[in-house]
Design a protein around this motif. Structure first.
Motif, short mmCIF file in Angstrom:
data_model
loop_
_atom_site.label_atom_id
_atom_site.label_comp_id
_atom_site.label_asym_id
_atom_site.label_seq_id
_atom_site.Cartn_x
_atom_site.Cartn_y
_atom_site.Cartn_z
N UNK A 3 99.87 45.27 89.86
CA UNK A 3 99.73 45.49 91.29
C UNK A 3 98.47 46.27 91.60
N UNK A 4 97.88 45.99 92.76
CA UNK A 4 96.72 46.74 93.26
C UNK A 4 96.92 47.00 94.74
N UNK A 5 96.23 48.02 95.24
CA UNK A 5 96.24 48.32 96.67
C UNK A 5 94.81 48.50 97.14
N UNK A 6 94.61 48.43 98.43
CA UNK A 6 93.28 48.63 99.00
C UNK A 6 92.61 47.31 99.32
N UNK A 7 91.56 47.43 100.08
CA UNK A 7 90.81 46.24 100.47
C UNK A 7 90.04 45.73 99.26
N UNK A 8 90.15 44.43 99.02
CA UNK A 8 89.53 43.81 97.85
C UNK A 8 88.85 42.52 98.26
N UNK A 27 98.16 41.23 91.83
CA UNK A 27 98.81 41.05 93.12
C UNK A 27 98.56 42.26 94.02
N UNK A 28 97.97 42.01 95.18
CA UNK A 28 97.77 43.07 96.17
C UNK A 28 99.09 43.32 96.88
N UNK A 29 99.54 44.59 96.89
CA UNK A 29 100.81 44.91 97.56
C UNK A 29 100.60 45.68 98.85
N UNK A 30 99.35 46.05 99.14
CA UNK A 30 99.05 46.75 100.40
C UNK A 30 97.55 46.67 100.66
N UNK A 31 97.19 46.87 101.90
CA UNK A 31 95.78 46.86 102.28
C UNK A 31 95.17 48.24 102.19
N UNK A 32 94.35 48.59 103.17
CA UNK A 32 93.61 49.85 103.15
C UNK A 32 94.49 51.07 103.40
N UNK A 33 95.48 50.93 104.23
CA UNK A 33 96.34 52.06 104.57
C UNK A 33 97.60 51.96 103.72
N UNK A 34 97.80 52.98 102.88
CA UNK A 34 98.96 52.97 101.99
C UNK A 34 99.72 54.28 102.10
N UNK A 35 101.01 54.19 101.88
CA UNK A 35 101.85 55.38 101.89
C UNK A 35 102.02 55.91 100.47
N UNK A 36 102.56 57.10 100.37
CA UNK A 36 102.85 57.66 99.05
C UNK A 36 103.84 56.77 98.29
N UNK A 37 104.75 56.16 99.02
CA UNK A 37 105.73 55.27 98.39
C UNK A 37 105.08 54.04 97.78
N UNK A 38 104.13 53.47 98.49
CA UNK A 38 103.43 52.30 97.97
C UNK A 38 102.59 52.67 96.76
N UNK A 39 101.88 53.80 96.84
CA UNK A 39 101.09 54.24 95.69
C UNK A 39 101.98 54.54 94.50
N UNK A 40 103.13 55.13 94.76
CA UNK A 40 104.08 55.42 93.68
C UNK A 40 104.60 54.15 93.04
N UNK A 41 104.87 53.15 93.84
CA UNK A 41 105.34 51.87 93.31
C UNK A 41 104.27 51.21 92.45
N UNK A 42 103.04 51.22 92.92
CA UNK A 42 101.94 50.63 92.16
C UNK A 42 101.74 51.37 90.84
N UNK A 43 101.66 52.68 90.90
CA UNK A 43 101.43 53.48 89.69
C UNK A 43 102.59 53.36 88.71
N UNK A 44 103.81 53.40 89.23
CA UNK A 44 104.98 53.29 88.36
C UNK A 44 105.06 51.95 87.66
N UNK A 45 104.86 50.89 88.39
CA UNK A 45 104.92 49.55 87.81
C UNK A 45 103.80 49.35 86.79
N UNK A 46 102.57 49.68 87.19
CA UNK A 46 101.43 49.47 86.31
C UNK A 46 101.47 50.37 85.08
#
Length: 70
Positions: A3-8, A27-46
């Motif tokens: 998973x990745x987040x941010x504009x790409x 797989x992009x799971x969020x755009x430029x604006x992300x919450x702590x929950x989204x970042x946590x999901x990305x970091x945890x999964x990856x």
């Protein structure tokens, strides 16, 4: 899959390298604006998937992909 987040960019050499060479989908799971929950999901999964994928292929495929785009 990782998973990745941010504009790409639509076409990304890193993503293409991983997909073509190893069948790993980025797989992009969020755009430029992300919450702590989204970042946590990305970091945890990856943090689980990246070591497993590296072990499967016997090398750090993510460093390899970064080097290939330079």
């Amino acid at each position: 899959r990782i998973f990745v987040v941010g504009r790409r960019p639509v076409e990304n050499a890193y993503d293409e390298y991983l997909q073509e060479r190893y069948g790993v989908t980025v797989t992009a799971i969020a755009g430029c604006v992300v919450s702590d929950g989204i970042l946590g999901a990305e970091e945890g999964y990856n943090s689980t998937m990246k070591p497993l994928l590296n072990r499967k292929f016997g090398r750090d495929i993510f460093k390899e992909a970064e080097a290939a785009q330079k």
